[in-house]
Write a protein that holds these residues in place. Structure first.
Motif, mmCIF file in Angstrom:
data_model
loop_
_atom_site.group_PDB
_atom_site.id
_atom_site.type_symbol
_atom_site.label_atom_id
_atom_site.label_comp_id
_atom_site.label_asym_id
_atom_site.label_seq_id
_atom_site.Cartn_x
_atom_site.Cartn_y
_atom_site.Cartn_z
ATOM 1 N N SER A 62 0.855 -1.191 0.000
ATOM 2 C CA SER A 62 0.000 0.000 0.000
ATOM 3 C C SER A 62 0.888 1.237 0.000
ATOM 4 N N GLY A 63 0.262 2.399 -0.184
ATOM 5 C CA GLY A 63 1.001 3.653 -0.094
ATOM 6 C C GLY A 63 1.520 3.877 1.318
ATOM 7 N N THR A 64 0.716 3.482 2.283
ATOM 8 C CA THR A 64 1.124 3.630 3.681
ATOM 9 C C THR A 64 2.346 2.766 3.971
ATOM 10 N N TYR A 89 -3.265 13.310 4.312
ATOM 11 C CA TYR A 89 -3.892 12.115 4.867
ATOM 12 C C TYR A 89 -3.128 11.710 6.134
ATOM 13 N N HIS A 91 -1.749 9.062 7.131
ATOM 14 C CA HIS A 91 -0.679 8.061 7.099
ATOM 15 C C HIS A 91 0.727 8.631 7.208
ATOM 16 N N ASP A 160 5.940 12.158 -1.159
ATOM 17 C CA ASP A 160 4.696 11.399 -1.149
ATOM 18 C C ASP A 160 3.950 11.721 -2.436
ATOM 19 N N ASP A 162 1.568 9.834 -3.717
ATOM 20 C CA ASP A 162 0.380 8.970 -3.734
ATOM 21 C C ASP A 162 -0.708 9.510 -4.651
ATOM 22 N N GLN A 163 -0.863 10.828 -4.668
ATOM 23 C CA GLN A 163 -1.928 11.428 -5.494
ATOM 24 C C GLN A 163 -1.367 11.974 -6.797
ATOM 25 N N SER A 184 0.799 5.221 -4.249
ATOM 26 C CA SER A 184 -0.257 4.299 -3.846
ATOM 27 C C SER A 184 -1.104 3.949 -5.060
ATOM 28 N N TYR A 186 -4.173 2.620 -4.483
ATOM 29 C CA TYR A 186 -5.522 2.562 -3.901
ATOM 30 C C TYR A 186 -6.536 2.822 -5.031
ATOM 31 N N LYS A 189 -6.845 6.190 -6.991
ATOM 32 C CA LYS A 189 -5.651 6.940 -7.413
ATOM 33 C C LYS A 189 -5.497 6.963 -8.937
ATOM 34 N N TYR A 315 -8.711 17.472 3.379
ATOM 35 C CA TYR A 315 -9.027 16.668 4.529
ATOM 36 C C TYR A 315 -9.671 17.588 5.568
HETATM 37 C C1 PLP Z 1 -4.468 7.505 -0.786
HETATM 38 C C2 PLP Z 1 -3.467 8.223 -0.124
HETATM 39 C C3 PLP Z 1 -2.683 7.571 0.781
HETATM 40 C C4 PLP Z 1 -2.952 6.216 1.276
HETATM 41 O O1 PLP Z 1 -2.363 5.271 0.512
HETATM 42 P P1 PLP Z 1 -2.781 3.767 0.837
HETATM 43 O O2 PLP Z 1 -2.367 3.025 -0.383
HETATM 44 O O3 PLP Z 1 -4.254 3.766 1.064
HETATM 45 O O4 PLP Z 1 -2.030 3.357 2.029
HETATM 46 C C5 PLP Z 1 -1.635 8.240 1.280
HETATM 47 N N1 PLP Z 1 -1.358 9.509 0.951
HETATM 48 C C6 PLP Z 1 -2.122 10.197 0.123
HETATM 49 C C7 PLP Z 1 -1.742 11.615 -0.184
HETATM 50 C C8 PLP Z 1 -3.209 9.573 -0.439
HETATM 51 O O5 PLP Z 1 -3.985 10.255 -1.270
#
Ligand code: PLP
Length: 373
Positions: A62-64, A89, A91, A160, A162-163, A184, A186, A189, A315
């Motif tokens: 996962s991203g986390t 987020y 995490h 990070d 992730d997005q 990530s 998820y 994404k 958020y």
């Molecule tokens: C979705 C998201 C995460 C979470 O990633 P996971 O794969 O759900 O652990 C972390 N950071 C950001 C900025 C996200 O948008």
């Protein structure tokens, strides 16, 4: 609330065109008997590294997990400090705290909602062991000054992304700018799995090697463990499906950018701030976050819902005010730009498959709200 006409995402529409290929991939994985790591993961990692402009991509759960294993591999320990954004987020700060380290927040730029490099130097202390900028909503932070400062002070930068898969800064891919990047997959994404998945990106050979070992508990040849890791593996099946979807990222990004352009034209003159593409940045608009000042955000969201339009707040609580971080001792007012963003931003639908008719409904609903004011 009326029936949803425009969802925030259409995950099924994003996967359905690939269904036949997915079925073939499932068969190939099944027949290979290699369900954990192995050739499907290696293939996807090579493809992802190429797309992201790094030497190594390491698939994780996962991203986390990508952040956690990166902090572990960098040797972050109790007493260390990691600087990050308070508007993200859970995490990021969550993983820092799980390492026993302390998240040190640095307020955001009010326009981009990304960590403000001008505030970074003041947050650095002799205990700072990493800087973790979050590329929010599909746009990188202003990485130039962040990287310059980090280099001067000898501090690694973990991006990070992730997005922000596909986002660029001065023509370079998000995740390839710092010492190491995380992403990530998820389901919502820019590149999405049908479940949890993520990756670490880096061009640092030694770090990549360490993370690969730590992904499987740190077990080296001869069953020796020097650097304790965990089970952070990406599934072979997910990797096979992600390989199929990876080439689609560019077209999906282009579709979202076209939606964003249309929003800008039709919403630009209302009393909302539309997201701007920062200098040096290529924005992927993985989220389309508008700003509504003067307490109008939640009433607007309710109005949209009444018209069948989904929206969401990413958020609503800035990290420094989360109850779980109360022992850090931050009070309201500590990071005013993050707090304002948490009160005023609203993400409206921008998924690639959104039709013209759906977008018109979003636009008309937003316009109606402000015209009625
Ligand atoms: C979705 C998201 C995460 C979470 O990633 P996971 O794969 O759900 O652990 C972390 N950071 C950001 C900025 C996200 O948008």
């Amino acid at each position: 609330m009326s029936k949803t006409q425009v969802p925030l995402y259409d995950l099924v529409a994003n996967n359905r065109p690939h269904l036949e290929e997915f079925h073939e991939a499932l068969e190939r994985v099944e027949e290979s008997g290699e369900y954990i790591l192995g050739p499907f993961v290696e293939k996807f990692e090579k493809e992802l590294a190429k797309v992201c402009g790094v030497k190594h991509a390491i698939g994780v759960g996962s991203g986390t997990d990508a952040i956690l294993i990166t902090l572990m591999a960098l040797g972050i320990k109790p007493g260390d400090e990691v600087i990050t954004s308070p508007f993200a987020y859970i995490h990021t700060a969550g993983c820092i705290v799980r390492m026993g380290a302390k998240p040190v927040f640095c307020d955001i730029d009010p326009i981009s909602c990304n960590l403000d490099p001008a505030k970074l130097e003041a947050a650095i202390s002799p205990r700072t062991k990493a800087i973790l900028p979050v590329h929010l909503y599909g746009q990188t932070c202003d990485m130039g000054p962040i990287l310059t400062l980090a280099k001067k002070r000898g501090i690694p930068v973990i991006e990070d992304a992730d997005q922000a898969i596909g986002a660029k800064y001065k023509g370079k891919q998000a995740g390839s700018l710092g010492s190491v990047g995380v992403t990530s997959f998820y389901p919502t994404k820019g590149l999405s799995a049908m479940g949890d998945a993520g990756a670490v990106l880096t061009s640092d050979d030694a770090l990549a090697q360490r993370i690969r070992l730590m992904r499987v508990h740190g077990i080296e040849d001869g069953y020796q463990v020097r650097h304790l890791g965990g089970n952070f593996r990406l599934d072979a099946l997910h990797a096979a499906l992600l390989s199929i979807k990876l080439p689609q990222v560019e077209a999906d990004t282009a579709a979202r950018r076209a939606h964003a352009e249309r929003y800008e034209k039709r919403l630009g003159e209302l009393q909302v701030s539309t997201p701007a593409e920062s200098e040096n940045c290529f924005h992927t608009f993985s989220h389309y976050a508008i700003r509504v000042r003067g307490g109008g955000r939640d009433p607007l969201a309710a109005h949209l819902a009444a018209n069948g339009v989904d929206s969401r707040v990413y958020y609503p609580v800035p990290l420094h005010l989360q109850p779980c971080f109360a022992d850090l001792g931050h009070k309201a007012g500590a990071f005013p730009h993050a707090e304002a963003a948490a009160r005023e931003t609203l993400c409206i639908p921008v998924f690639p498959e959104m039709t013209r008719g759906q977008q018109d409904l979003v636009i008309e609903s937003v316009r109606e709200y402000f015209m009625a004011e």
